[in-house]
Design a protein around this motif. Structure first.
Motif, PDB file in Angstrom:
ATOM      1  N   ARG A  89      43.918   3.275  87.554  1.00 51.56           N
ATOM      2  CA  ARG A  89      42.501   3.322  87.948  1.00 51.56           C
ATOM      3  C   ARG A  89      42.211   2.377  89.105  1.00 51.56           C
ATOM      4  O   ARG A  89      41.471   2.714  90.034  1.00 51.56           O
ATOM      5  CB  ARG A  89      41.624   2.964  86.744  1.00 51.56           C
ATOM      6  N   ALA A  90      42.814   1.180  89.031  1.00 51.96           N
ATOM      7  CA  ALA A  90      42.574   0.200  90.097  1.00 51.96           C
ATOM      8  C   ALA A  90      43.163   0.666  91.426  1.00 51.96           C
ATOM      9  O   ALA A  90      42.558   0.464  92.493  1.00 51.96           O
ATOM     10  CB  ALA A  90      43.161  -1.148  89.701  1.00 51.96           C
ATOM     11  N   SER A  91      44.341   1.292  91.388  1.00 49.51           N
ATOM     12  CA  SER A  91      45.025   1.675  92.627  1.00 49.51           C
ATOM     13  C   SER A  91      44.471   2.951  93.238  1.00 49.51           C
ATOM     14  O   SER A  91      44.404   3.078  94.472  1.00 49.51           O
ATOM     15  CB  SER A  91      46.525   1.849  92.359  1.00 49.51           C
ATOM     16  N   PHE A  92      44.050   3.903  92.405  1.00 51.92           N
ATOM     17  CA  PHE A  92      43.700   5.224  92.930  1.00 51.92           C
ATOM     18  C   PHE A  92      42.282   5.654  92.584  1.00 51.92           C
ATOM     19  O   PHE A  92      41.916   6.806  92.823  1.00 51.92           O
ATOM     20  CB  PHE A  92      44.687   6.270  92.394  1.00 51.92           C
ATOM     21  N   GLY A  93      41.484   4.720  92.035  1.00 50.56           N
ATOM     22  CA  GLY A  93      40.123   5.074  91.670  1.00 50.56           C
ATOM     23  C   GLY A  93      39.281   5.491  92.850  1.00 50.56           C
ATOM     24  O   GLY A  93      38.390   6.344  92.735  1.00 50.56           O
ATOM     25  N   GLN A  94      39.554   4.908  94.032  1.00 48.15           N
ATOM     26  CA  GLN A  94      38.775   5.224  95.227  1.00 48.15           C
ATOM     27  C   GLN A  94      39.344   6.391  96.016  1.00 48.15           C
ATOM     28  O   GLN A  94      38.719   6.867  96.961  1.00 48.15           O
ATOM     29  CB  GLN A  94      38.703   3.982  96.129  1.00 48.15           C
ATOM     30  N   SER A  95      40.526   6.849  95.639  1.00 51.45           N
ATOM     31  CA  SER A  95      41.168   7.916  96.416  1.00 51.45           C
ATOM     32  C   SER A  95      40.577   9.287  96.137  1.00 51.45           C
ATOM     33  O   SER A  95      40.750  10.217  96.927  1.00 51.45           O
ATOM     34  CB  SER A  95      42.673   7.940  96.105  1.00 51.45           C
ATOM     35  N   GLY A  96      39.919   9.431  94.973  1.00 49.68           N
ATOM     36  CA  GLY A  96      39.331  10.714  94.613  1.00 49.68           C
ATOM     37  C   GLY A  96      40.293  11.677  93.961  1.00 49.68           C
ATOM     38  O   GLY A  96      39.912  12.814  93.645  1.00 49.68           O
ATOM     39  N   VAL A  97      41.539  11.248  93.721  1.00 51.06           N
ATOM     40  CA  VAL A  97      42.522  12.160  93.159  1.00 51.06           C
ATOM     41  C   VAL A  97      42.487  12.174  91.630  1.00 51.06           C
ATOM     42  O   VAL A  97      42.868  13.169  91.003  1.00 51.06           O
ATOM     43  CB  VAL A  97      43.934  11.790  93.657  1.00 51.06           C
ATOM     44  N   LEU A  98      41.993  11.102  91.008  1.00 46.56           N
ATOM     45  CA  LEU A  98      42.015  11.028  89.546  1.00 46.56           C
ATOM     46  C   LEU A  98      41.163  12.113  88.879  1.00 46.56           C
ATOM     47  O   LEU A  98      41.592  12.688  87.865  1.00 46.56           O
ATOM     48  CB  LEU A  98      41.573   9.639  89.083  1.00 46.56           C
ATOM     49  N   PRO A  99      39.971  12.435  89.404  1.00 45.80           N
ATOM     50  CA  PRO A  99      39.213  13.532  88.779  1.00 45.80           C
ATOM     51  C   PRO A  99      39.960  14.861  88.792  1.00 45.80           C
ATOM     52  O   PRO A  99      39.826  15.668  87.860  1.00 45.80           O
ATOM     53  CB  PRO A  99      37.933  13.600  89.610  1.00 45.80           C
ATOM     54  N   TYR A 100      40.762  15.099  89.832  1.00 46.48           N
ATOM     55  CA  TYR A 100      41.529  16.344  89.887  1.00 46.48           C
ATOM     56  C   TYR A 100      42.629  16.349  88.820  1.00 46.48           C
ATOM     57  O   TYR A 100      42.916  17.390  88.222  1.00 46.48           O
ATOM     58  CB  TYR A 100      42.134  16.528  91.274  1.00 46.48           C
ATOM     59  N   ILE A 101      43.251  15.185  88.593  1.00 45.56           N
ATOM     60  CA  ILE A 101      44.247  15.092  87.518  1.00 45.56           C
ATOM     61  C   ILE A 101      43.592  15.353  86.170  1.00 45.56           C
ATOM     62  O   ILE A 101      44.105  16.123  85.340  1.00 45.56           O
ATOM     63  CB  ILE A 101      44.927  13.711  87.538  1.00 45.56           C
ATOM     64  N   SER A 102      42.437  14.725  85.962  1.00 51.41           N
ATOM     65  CA  SER A 102      41.716  14.903  84.705  1.00 51.41           C
ATOM     66  C   SER A 102      41.319  16.365  84.497  1.00 51.41           C
ATOM     67  O   SER A 102      41.452  16.909  83.391  1.00 51.41           O
ATOM     68  CB  SER A 102      40.475  14.008  84.686  1.00 51.41           C
ATOM     69  N   THR A 103      40.850  17.010  85.557  1.00 54.01           N
ATOM     70  CA  THR A 103      40.444  18.415  85.452  1.00 54.01           C
ATOM     71  C   THR A 103      41.625  19.312  85.117  1.00 54.01           C
ATOM     72  O   THR A 103      41.520  20.217  84.273  1.00 54.01           O
ATOM     73  CB  THR A 103      39.800  18.877  86.767  1.00 54.01           C
ATOM     74  N   LEU A 104      42.774  19.075  85.761  1.00 54.17           N
ATOM     75  CA  LEU A 104      43.954  19.884  85.481  1.00 54.17           C
ATOM     76  C   LEU A 104      44.391  19.716  84.026  1.00 54.17           C
ATOM     77  O   LEU A 104      44.730  20.702  83.353  1.00 54.17           O
ATOM     78  CB  LEU A 104      45.096  19.503  86.420  1.00 54.17           C
TER      79      LEU A 104
END
Length: 713
Positions: A263-278
């Motif tokens: 979360r700390a490293s990639f929270g601002q990248s916007g990629v985590l919501p896509y992982i969660s959705t998949l």
């Protein structure tokens, strides 16, 4: 199909609903038919026999259900004759209640189904207390009860013969449904807005559910001769799909990462919501598969293409800033894990393609039977448990005292028309553990109040007899469908349908409601007091046993990892046995912890540290599974195993063994067998990744050691 409609489909096609319909039919039909001929009382007696035998018809292999019902028939016959004889004197009735409450409860030493046989006997005694037959009518009355039991057992066995695979399909569908929910919870870890502690609490709680469903499916599949011998296409598909489902669960649990760091490293990248959705879409696809298998209907995927969605996620990760490879390495690991999960879900879809399993498959019945526990009915087990060290004996004494108090109160202090409800409440509410007794008491009181209000509202708003009867049937089906899953719902619908039924008999529903509420409150008070004051069983006193079992299982799991790193082969079924022990011990520990949280705070021992131990145990087994899965896929080649990795693995094993010794000093020394030190070799990225994972195992094992130091103080 949305979430709500899927839940309805699971319920309507599930085993509990099928059992509810069968129980309702077996109870209603005799009473209705004989009422038409002016013998409602005889029909009610037959229905009572059906109710008692239905108690033992719990989920499991058809042979076990049949044996349980046959034993219940014998118990109903014996208790009926004894009660008819004892009814000549209130003192004899009291003596019978005391002896049978103890003896029937002691049947738990032979397992839950044997305990259900005892419950059937007690239930018959309690129901007979309403109108004990005269001595001259003892044999005819017992014959009618026996006829009712035979009617229910015959109906059940015909169902099993006509639809032999339905229980296995339903159990497998429920297993997949629980796994889909587990996967859905994993998606929350990629949402920075959620609290990780709460996410872990929900995940560990769902782990308990997944284990229960897997054990239920395994019990039916591997104990049913027609299925385990794989003589038919359906049997082979069921077994292969279940094995694939357990392997999928391993991949899901193996997908552990340092979520705080992610979360700390990639929270601002916007990629985590896509992982969660998949992940949520994968869970939805899995849930659809479970519904189709449970309902025994073809499956046609209607959701998004998971492979295309995975490729779009891969493109987004590749498009991240052009930094060093190590920056997005954890995301690439997540991608690989998700790709494997999608592939395995594709394998589960093969269940619907008969052509893929029509070829002859060698029977593995002997191998499968190793995955289910075997319990023999041994006479000496009863005598061996006649000691206060036995939890079953303590519970039997507790039940005897509570039932005798309830009987005395009902006969001496409270003379309601249905005062046997007090004794019935005690026999149902009092459980071996205080936490479950407390929970059941709360649900019983709330459900009785709510059910009374619901029944009164129905009777007030619906004056039409036909409509009331229709509502009565629906409420009966719902009450018996939820009795093993949602007890609160069972009490609500049971109370409501009893009020409607008594209204048909010409009784005032208001008076019946008042009496039932009073009897429930008295019975719950007796059961609660007995559970709290008389040989109370606190979960905190048993947690160390569950912790020791979890540590032993993880030590064995670590040993197989060390052997794999040393290049030693491990037969697949041996590995699956080790994995099963890890899952079962971890789920038992989590379930015990959840039960402890429902007990009085003064009886809870270090709840924060215990929760930390449960989470760390889950993280440890998940990481061992991740490493083992990677090495199994790399077979026959094994990555170089440098001295640093061996030291990390040795340290992890030593820490676990030390923790086990603290918790269970009598536990034997059984550290994992470790490979010899290898010459130092140049480390590439994969080697560094392996070393990092081994070091992480060392850290988690050390953290477990620190927690155990606090827990044993």
């Amino acid at each position: 199909m949305n979430t709500y409609s899927r839940r309805i489909s699971y319920f309507l096609s599930g085993q509990h609903f099928s059992d509810g319909v069968r129980t309702t039919v077996s109870i209603l039909l005799p009473a209705l038919l004989l009422a038409q001929w002016g013998h409602f009382d005889l029909g009610l007696t037959i229905s009572t026999g059906a109710v008692c035998v239905s108690v033992t018809d719990t989920p499991g292999p058809a042979a076990h259900r049949r044996n349980g019902m046959l034993a219940a028939l014998g118990m109903v016959l014996v208790t009926s004759l004894l009660t008819s004889l004892a009814a000549t004197s209130v003192w004899l009735l009291g003596l019978e209640v005391g002896l049978l409450s103890f003896g029937c409860t002691m049947l738990l030493v032979w397992g839950a189904r044997a305990g259900a046989v005892g419950t059937a006997g007690l239930l018959n005694v309690v129901l007979m207390l309403a109108h004990p037959p005269a001595l001259a009518e003892a044999l005819p009355h017992a014959g009618l009860l026996l006829l009712g039991g035979l009617w229910y057992a015959g109906l059940a066995m015909v169902t099993y013969q006509v639809l032999p695979y339905r229980p296995a399909q339903q159990a497998l569908g429920e297993c997949i449904h629980a796994l889909a929910r587990f996967l859905e919870l994993k998606a929350k870890f990629y949402n920075p807005a959620t609290a990780l502690d709460e996410d872990y609490r929900e995940l560990v709680a769902q782990q308990v559910v997944v284990n229960e469903k897997q054990e239920a499916a395994r019990d039916i599949l591997f104990r049913t001769r027609q299925i385990v011998n794989e003589t038919t296409s359906t049997g082979r598909r069921l077994v292969l799909t279940f094995v694939e489902t357990v392997d999928l669960y391993e991949r899901v649990t193996a997908g552990y990462y340092d979520y705080a760091a992610v979360r700390a490293s990639f929270g601002q990248s916007g990629v985590l919501p896509y992982i969660s959705t998949l992940i949520r879409h994968i869970a939805t696809e899995l849930d659809h598969l479970g519904v189709a298998i449970q309902a025994n209907r073809p499956y046609e995927g209607t959701g998004p293409d998971l492979s295309d969605e995975w490729m779009r996620l891969q493109a987004r990760i590749s498009a991240l800033d052009n930094e060093a490879e190590s920056h997005t390495r954890v995301l690439k690991k997540i991608l690989v894990n998700l790709r494997d999960i999608i592939r395995r879900i594709g394998n589960i879809r093969r269940y619907f393609d008969e052509s893929l399993v029509k070829s002859a498959v060698p029977s593995r019945a002997a191998e499968h039977t190793r995955f289910v526990a075997h319990q023999e009915i041994e006479a000496q087990a009863l005598s061996q448990n006649f000691t206060l060290k036995s939890s079953v004996f303590r519970h039997s004494v507790r039940m005897t005292v509570a039932c005798l108090v309830a009987f005395v109160v009902a006969e001496s202090l409270w003379h309601g028309q249905h005062n046997y409800w007090i004794l019935m409440t005690v026999t149902i509410m009092l459980k071996p553990g205080f936490s479950l007794t407390r929970q059941r008491n709360q649900e019983r009181i709330i459900g009785t109040l709510a059910g009374g209000a619901l029944g009164a509202a129905i009777l007030w708003a619906l004056p039409w007899t036909e409509v009331r009867f229709g509502v009565l049937v629906v409420f009966m089906i719902l009450a018996y469908s939820f009795q093993r899953t949602v007890y609160l719902a069972t009490v609500i619908f049971l109370t409501a349908y009893l009020l409607i039924m008594f209204s048909f008999l010409g009784l005032s529903y208001i008076g019946v409601a008042e009496e039932r509420i009073t009897d429930t409150l008295i019975g719950c008070a007796i059961a609660f007091s007995a559970g709290y004051l008389l040989f109370p069983s606190w979960e905190s006193e048993q947690l160390t046993d569950y912790m020791a079992a979890a540590l032993k299982a993880n030590l064995a799991y670590l040993r197989q990892l060390a052997n794999r790193l040393a290049g030693r082969p491990l037969p697949p079924h041996e590995y699956r046995l080790l994995r099963k022990d890890v899952y079962v011990s971890g789920a038992n520990l989590a379930a015990a912890f959840q039960r402890m949280l429902t007990e009085p705070k003064s009886k809870q021992h270090c709840p924060s540290e215990t929760h930390e131990f449960v989470v760390l145990n889950h993280i440890l087994s998940s990481n061992i599974a991740a490493l083992t899965g990677t090495l199994r896929e790399a077979a026959p080649a094994v990555p170089p195993f440098a001295a640093e990795g061996r030291r990390a693995l040795t340290s992890a094993a030593a820490a676990l063994q030390k923790s086990l010794t603290r918790i269970a000093p009598a536990a034997p020394e059984s550290g994992p067998e470790l490979p010899p030190t290898e010459p130092a070799v140049p480390a590439d990225a994969d080697d560094k990744s392996l070393l990092e994972q081994l070091v992480f195992l060392q850290k988690v094992s050390g953290d477990i050691g620190k927690v155990t130091e606090v827990l044993v103080k």
